[in-house]
Design a protein around this motif. Structure first.
Motif, PDB file in Angstrom:
ATOM      1  N   GLY A  47      -2.858 -13.569  18.488  1.00 24.99           N
ATOM      2  CA  GLY A  47      -3.958 -12.956  19.235  1.00 24.99           C
ATOM      3  C   GLY A  47      -4.788 -13.946  20.024  1.00 24.99           C
ATOM      4  O   GLY A  47      -5.783 -13.564  20.650  1.00 24.99           O
ATOM      5  N   ALA A  49      -6.303 -16.110  22.918  1.00 24.78           N
ATOM      6  CA  ALA A  49      -6.548 -15.527  24.247  1.00 24.78           C
ATOM      7  C   ALA A  49      -5.520 -15.982  25.287  1.00 24.78           C
ATOM      8  O   ALA A  49      -5.011 -15.154  26.049  1.00 24.78           O
ATOM      9  CB  ALA A  49      -7.956 -15.879  24.710  1.00 24.78           C
ATOM     10  N   ALA A 221     -12.001 -17.566  20.114  1.00 20.56           N
ATOM     11  CA  ALA A 221     -12.775 -16.671  19.248  1.00 20.56           C
ATOM     12  C   ALA A 221     -12.893 -17.207  17.821  1.00 20.56           C
ATOM     13  O   ALA A 221     -13.772 -16.795  17.063  1.00 20.56           O
ATOM     14  CB  ALA A 221     -12.115 -15.298  19.230  1.00 20.56           C
ATOM     15  N   PRO A 236     -15.125 -12.174  18.841  1.00 16.93           N
ATOM     16  CA  PRO A 236     -13.854 -11.748  19.433  1.00 16.93           C
ATOM     17  C   PRO A 236     -14.028 -10.415  20.165  1.00 16.93           C
ATOM     18  O   PRO A 236     -14.660  -9.506  19.623  1.00 16.93           O
ATOM     19  CB  PRO A 236     -12.938 -11.590  18.212  1.00 16.93           C
ATOM     20  N   LYS A 238     -11.571  -7.704  21.747  1.00  8.82           N
ATOM     21  CA  LYS A 238     -10.137  -7.375  21.817  1.00  8.82           C
ATOM     22  C   LYS A 238      -9.774  -6.764  23.162  1.00  8.82           C
ATOM     23  O   LYS A 238     -10.504  -5.928  23.702  1.00  8.82           O
ATOM     24  CB  LYS A 238      -9.854  -6.380  20.692  1.00  8.82           C
ATOM     25  N   HIS A 278     -14.860  -4.122  20.693  1.00 12.00           N
ATOM     26  CA  HIS A 278     -15.539  -4.970  19.705  1.00 12.00           C
ATOM     27  C   HIS A 278     -15.054  -4.526  18.330  1.00 12.00           C
ATOM     28  O   HIS A 278     -15.587  -3.601  17.744  1.00 12.00           O
ATOM     29  CB  HIS A 278     -17.048  -4.854  19.862  1.00 12.00           C
ATOM     30  N   PHE A 281     -11.663  -9.236  14.225  1.00 11.50           N
ATOM     31  CA  PHE A 281     -10.375  -9.921  14.414  1.00 11.50           C
ATOM     32  C   PHE A 281      -9.188  -8.970  14.277  1.00 11.50           C
ATOM     33  O   PHE A 281      -8.055  -9.408  14.158  1.00 11.50           O
ATOM     34  CB  PHE A 281     -10.268 -11.098  13.442  1.00 11.50           C
ATOM     35  N   LEU A 283      -6.190  -6.824  15.264  1.00 10.29           N
ATOM     36  CA  LEU A 283      -5.236  -6.909  16.390  1.00 10.29           C
ATOM     37  C   LEU A 283      -4.309  -5.694  16.421  1.00 10.29           C
ATOM     38  O   LEU A 283      -3.266  -5.728  17.082  1.00 10.29           O
ATOM     39  CB  LEU A 283      -4.399  -8.189  16.258  1.00 10.29           C
ATOM     40  N   LEU A 316      -7.587 -11.659  21.755  1.00  5.81           N
ATOM     41  CA  LEU A 316      -9.019 -11.713  21.460  1.00  5.81           C
ATOM     42  C   LEU A 316      -9.708 -12.685  22.410  1.00  5.81           C
ATOM     43  O   LEU A 316      -9.499 -13.901  22.332  1.00  5.81           O
ATOM     44  CB  LEU A 316      -9.234 -12.137  20.007  1.00  5.81           C
ATOM     45  N   ARG A 317     -10.517 -12.129  23.301  1.00  4.45           N
ATOM     46  CA  ARG A 317     -11.308 -12.964  24.208  1.00  4.45           C
ATOM     47  C   ARG A 317     -12.496 -13.534  23.427  1.00  4.45           C
ATOM     48  O   ARG A 317     -13.112 -12.808  22.641  1.00  4.45           O
ATOM     49  CB  ARG A 317     -11.856 -12.152  25.362  1.00  4.45           C
TER      50      ARG A 317
END
Ligand code: GLY
Length: 388
Positions: A47, A49, A221, A236, A238, A278, A281, A283, A316-317
């Motif tokens: 995950g 980024a 993240a 994070p 998503k 939001h 974590f 995924l 995850l940004r």
């Protein structure tokens, strides 16, 4: 003689980069070019980024309509022009770099071509022209030639010819290969803790221990999970994406509407993104989100209607309380470069160039390399620090 560290793994590096996403790898490359002995440690976090991004280098279309942010983004896009061929040369591989622009069809938020959509694009065009960026209307046969599959009835679009895109996975692979060619050690481990000690700084984690002259943490993240750092407000955010194959329009850049973006890849792949969730974590992949992305794109590009996505993934940004990343010194030997949210691929080259003067105590040779106050780690209020 260079000092040895406790692990006996060879001479202590001048700098250890914690995090081998595109930003960490490019920071390592710039440090090597500046003469430093560098190592990188990364745990290939699922995950992360940079391998899960869309690869847009879009300083106007993706930036947050803030002139200062857009100017920084334009500067980083300019660096990409030189970086892309350099990475290809150093690694001996293509990174599928494309500079054909972003195309923004005239649509309102509900997907209808109308005057509200026109006004929104006129504002983007004015921002681009104010910043000295090219922006022009395309329509009729020119638009159809570029994207023959555009839904009939969409007759106008704004073309931002200064926007680029890259295959972010290939770019990171090339950056890692370029470092290996330069004999940079890439460790595979999760760093759990960092601490300054007299004359050095040390990183520890699952059987890993390495001392260095300085550490730069680029953990995306996951950065707040590294103990020993001050509280950094990173969360994070998503993003789920899907991809289709078999696209062969002449236009090979990115198409954007208020509802989705569609980014081409060499070989006929088209990436559609992205959700903004939001969810910590998490995924997990949602069929509903995939269907929404596919339906939104098919409403503008009807050729997608009868196709099945060939890939569905999430990344995850690293989000911050404001639109800016977090780049700068945390303590004498500890530095950070993270929090790039939606703009990590775009801002990677400029971020990477900002780090060597800071870490190696050199005067930046370009005013753009002085880190602006809005990016510095200690800019947040106590309440914002609780964000994470
Ligand atoms: N930069 C695109 C995204 O974050 O979805």
């Amino acid at each position: 003689m260079a000092p040895r560290d406790a692990s006996g793994a060879g001479p202590r590096p001048d700098v250890l980069v914690v995090g081998g996403g595109l930003i960490g790898l490019l920071i390592a490359r710039e440090l090597v070019l500046a003469g430093a002995r560098v190592e990188v440690v990364d745990d290939r976090q699922e995950g992360a980024a940079s391998p899960n991004a869309a690869g847009m280098i879009a300083p106007i279309a993706e930036s947050i309509a803030d002139q200062a942010f857009a100017r920084i983004s334009i500067r980083s896009r300019d660096l990409w022009r030189h970086l892309a061929p350099a990475l290809e040369h150093e690694s001996g591989m293509s990174i599928d770099y494309d500079d054909s622009g972003s195309l923004l069809p005239v649509l309102d938020p509900a997907g209808r071509p109308d005057s509200e959509g026109r006004r929104a694009l006129d504002r983007i065009k004015a921002l681009a022209l104010d910043l000295g960026e090219a922006a022009r209307d395309v329509g009729g046969a020119e638009l159809r030639d570029l994207v023959p599959d555009l839904r009939p009835g969409i007759e106008e679009a704004l073309l931002l010819p200064g926007e680029h895109r890259v295959d972010n996975r290939l770019a990171a692979t090339a950056a890692a290969a370029a470092l290996r060619h330069r004999k940079v050690v890439l460790h595979r481990a999760t760093v759990e803790r960092v601490a300054e000690a007299p004359g050095q700084v040390v990183a520890w984690g699952d059987g890993f221990e390495r001392a260095a002259g300085a550490i730069v943490v680029c953990g995306g993240a996951w950065t707040p999970r590294v103990h020993g750092l001050p509280a950094l407000p990173i969360v994070p955010v998503k993003g789920q994406m899907i991809a289709f194959d078999g696209i062969d329009w002449p236009f090979t850049g990115a198409i954007r509407t208020p509802a989705f973006y569609a980014v081409r890849r060499a070989g006929g792949r088209l990436l559609i993104g992205a959700s903004v969730e939001h969810a910590g974590f998490d995924l997990s992949l949602s069929d509903e989100v995939s269907a929404d992305l596919a339906a939104g794109a098919a409403a503008v590009l009807p050729a997608l209607k009868d196709r099945e996505p060939v890939e569905h993934w999430a990344g995850l940004r690293p989000g911050t309380p404001d639109p800016w990343p977090i780049v700068g010194r945390l303590s004498e030997r500890l530095h950070v470069a993270t929090g790039h949210f939606r703009n990590g691929i775009l801002l990677a080259p400029l971020t990477a160039r900002m780090i060597p003067p800071l870490v190696l105590d050199q005067q930046p040779d370009d005013p753009w390399l002085s880190i602006p106050e809005v990016m510095l780690p200690y800019r947040f209020t106590a309440a914002e620090r609780l964000f994470s």
